[in-house]
Design a protein around this motif. Structure first.
Motif, short mmCIF file in Angstrom:
data_model
loop_
_atom_site.label_atom_id
_atom_site.label_comp_id
_atom_site.label_asym_id
_atom_site.label_seq_id
_atom_site.Cartn_x
_atom_site.Cartn_y
_atom_site.Cartn_z
N ALA A 17 34.83 49.22 32.62
CA ALA A 17 36.00 49.94 32.13
C ALA A 17 37.40 49.24 32.42
N LEU A 18 38.02 49.09 31.43
CA LEU A 18 39.29 48.11 31.59
C LEU A 18 40.10 49.06 32.39
N SER A 19 40.06 50.36 32.45
CA SER A 19 41.10 51.24 32.91
C SER A 19 41.00 51.12 34.38
N GLU A 20 39.89 50.46 34.93
CA GLU A 20 39.58 50.15 36.59
C GLU A 20 40.13 48.94 36.81
N MET A 21 40.70 48.00 36.04
CA MET A 21 41.11 46.77 36.16
C MET A 21 42.60 46.82 37.16
N LYS A 22 42.34 45.85 38.19
CA LYS A 22 43.34 45.87 39.29
C LYS A 22 44.44 44.74 39.15
N GLY A 23 43.95 43.63 38.28
CA GLY A 23 44.76 42.27 37.94
C GLY A 23 43.91 41.64 37.32
N HIS A 42 39.29 38.65 35.18
CA HIS A 42 39.55 39.98 35.58
C HIS A 42 39.26 40.48 37.04
N GLN A 43 40.02 41.27 37.49
CA GLN A 43 39.78 41.55 38.97
C GLN A 43 39.69 43.16 38.95
N GLY A 48 41.66 41.06 48.21
CA GLY A 48 42.13 39.85 47.97
C GLY A 48 43.12 39.79 46.63
N LYS A 49 44.20 39.13 46.93
CA LYS A 49 45.33 39.04 45.78
C LYS A 49 44.95 37.68 44.97
N LEU A 50 45.11 37.58 43.70
CA LEU A 50 45.29 36.46 42.92
C LEU A 50 46.35 35.50 43.34
#
Length: 349
Positions: A17-23, A42-43, A48-50
C-alpha cells in the motif's frame, strides 16, 4: 508519477500500500541523452534514513540497468534482423527454384516445337509435368487434343468462344451434377484472335502455382505453334489459289487435263465452285483467323463432296464434285451454317 498508467499503478499498489510509504529515492535510466525510464526505491519503514550515498548507489544500478536494456534491445534487433534475413533467404531460394522450374518447363516445351513434334506432343508433356488431365481445344481448326473422344471435355468449341469473346484471363468451369467436376480454362490469344483454350481437370482451386506456370508456358508455346501452322497454311492457300486460277484460265485441253490430274480431278466428272465472301475488316489478323476457321469448318462438314477448299484474302473457294442441281441443294443446306456463323463470329459471311 504523474503519467504512470493505471495498470502499473495498480501493480505497484497491490505489492504494498503506497499510503504506508515513508520515503523514496529515484534516478533516471538514460541511454546517451535519451531518458528511457526511472528506477525508484521505496521505503515503507522508518528505520534508517535514505542518504546521498544511497542515491549514488541507486544511480549505479540505473546505469547497469540502462546497459542491460540497451543490450537486450540490440539483441532483439539483431535477432529480428537475422530472422528477416533467414526469411528473405528462404524466399530468394524459393524464388530461384521457381525461376529454375519455369525455365526448365519453357526449355522442354520449346524443344518440342523446334523439333516439330506438334500439338499432341506438347499436350502429352504438359500432362506429365502437372500430373493432371490436360486438353487443348483448337478453335481455328475446330479440333480437340488429345483426339480421343473419351478424353474430350463436355463443353463445345462454340461455348468456349462465347466465354472468351470478351475475356482474356483464365476461368474456372464447374461442371456436372452439384459442380462435381472442375476445369481450369486458360485462353490462348494472339492480338485480337482467340486461338483456343488449354483446360486442366483439377480438384484444387486455385490451381497450384507451378501448375499455372506450366500452363502459361504451354500456352505461349502453343500460340507460337499455331501461328506457325497458320503461316504455313496461308502460304499453301496462296499457292493453291495461283494454281487454281491458272487451271481456270487454261485453254489447252492437254495442259488442262494435266493440271486437273495434279488436283485429282476427273475429266468426265461435273464440278462446281462455291464462293464464300467475308466482309473486309481492318484487323487482317482477325480476318485471316476467320478464313482459317471457315476452311476448317467446310472441310469437316463437307468432306464427302469437297475436292478443294482454300482461303485467299477475304474469300474462301470450295470446289465440289457435283452437278448444278446438287449444288443448289448444297446452298440451301449452307443456310443454317451461315446463321450459326453469325452467332459466333464478328465478321459477316
Amino acid at each position: 508519477m504523474s503519467d504512470i498508467s493505471r495498470e502499473n499503478y495498480d501493480f505497484l499498489n497491490s505489492a504494498k500500500a503506497l499510503s504506508e510509504m515513508k520515503g523514496l529515492i529515484c534516478v533516471p535510466i538514460s541511454i546517451g541523452q535519451e531518458r528511457i525510464g526511472v528506477l525508484v526505491l521505496h521505503q515503507f519503514h522508518s528505520r534508517g534514513k535514505l542518504v546521498e550515498h544511497d542515491l549514488q548507489l541507486l544511480q549505479g544500478f540505473a546505469d547497469q540497468t540502462a546497459v542491460a536494456i540497451e543490450n537486450a534491445r540490440l539483441y532483439r534487433e539483431a535477432k529480428t534482423a537475422l530472422h528477416e534475413l533467414a526469411e528473405l533467404s528462404g524466399q530468394l531460394q524459393s524464388r530461384n527454384q521457381y525461376l529454375l522450374k519455369r525455365n526448365e518447363i519453357h526449355d522442354t516445351l520449346q524443344q518440342l516445337t523446334l523439333q516439330n513434334k506438334g500439338v499432341d506432343a506438347i499436350i502429352q508433356t504438359l500432362q506429365r509435368m502437372i500430373g493432371k488431365p490436360v486438353s487443348f481445344i483448337d478453335c481455328l481448326q475446330n479440333q480437340y487434343y488429345p483426339q480421343s473422344a473419351a478424353t474430350r471435355p463436355t463443353y463445345s468449341i462454340d461455348e468456349l468462344s462465347m466465354i472468351f469473346s470478351n475475356r482474356r484471363t483464365p476461368v474456372t468451369l464447374l461442371l456436372g451434377k452439384n459442380n462435381s467436376a472442375c476445369h481450369y480454362a486458360y485462353p490462348i490469344i494472339n492480338g485480337a484472335v482467340f486461338f483456343g483454350c488449354l483446360t486442366v481437370e483439377t480438384k484444387l482451386i486455385p490451381l497450384p502455382e507451378l501448375d499455372q506456370i506450366a500452363i502459361e508456358q504451354g500456352s505461349a508455346i502453343l500460340a507460337l505453334e499455331l501461328v506457325k501452322q497458320q503461316t504455313i497454311s496461308s502460304i499453301f492457300y496462296k499457292k493453291t489459289h495461283e494454281f487454281f486460277q491458272k487451271l481456270l484460265q487454261e485453254k489447252d485441253p492437254d495442259a488442262l487435263y494435266a493440271r486437273g490430274q495434279e488436283l485429282g480431278l476427273s475429266p468426265s466428272a461435273a464440278y462446281s465452285v462455291v464462293l464464300f465472301h467475308l466482309t473486309p475488316v481492318q484487323d487482317l489478323q482477325q480476318l485471316d483467323a476467320s478464313v482459317h476457321r471457315l476452311v476448317a469448318m467446310l472441310k469437316r462438314r463437307h468432306k464427302s463432296i469437297e475436292q478443294l477448299v482454300y482461303g485467299f484474302h477475304n474469300h474462301v473457294t470450295m470446289l465440289v464434285s457435283m452437278n448444278q442441281q446438287a449444288v443448289s441443294q448444297l446452298i440451301k443446306q449452307l443456310g443454317p451454317m451461315l446463321k450459326e456463323w453469325e452467332q459466333i463470329e464478328s465478321i459477316s459471311l
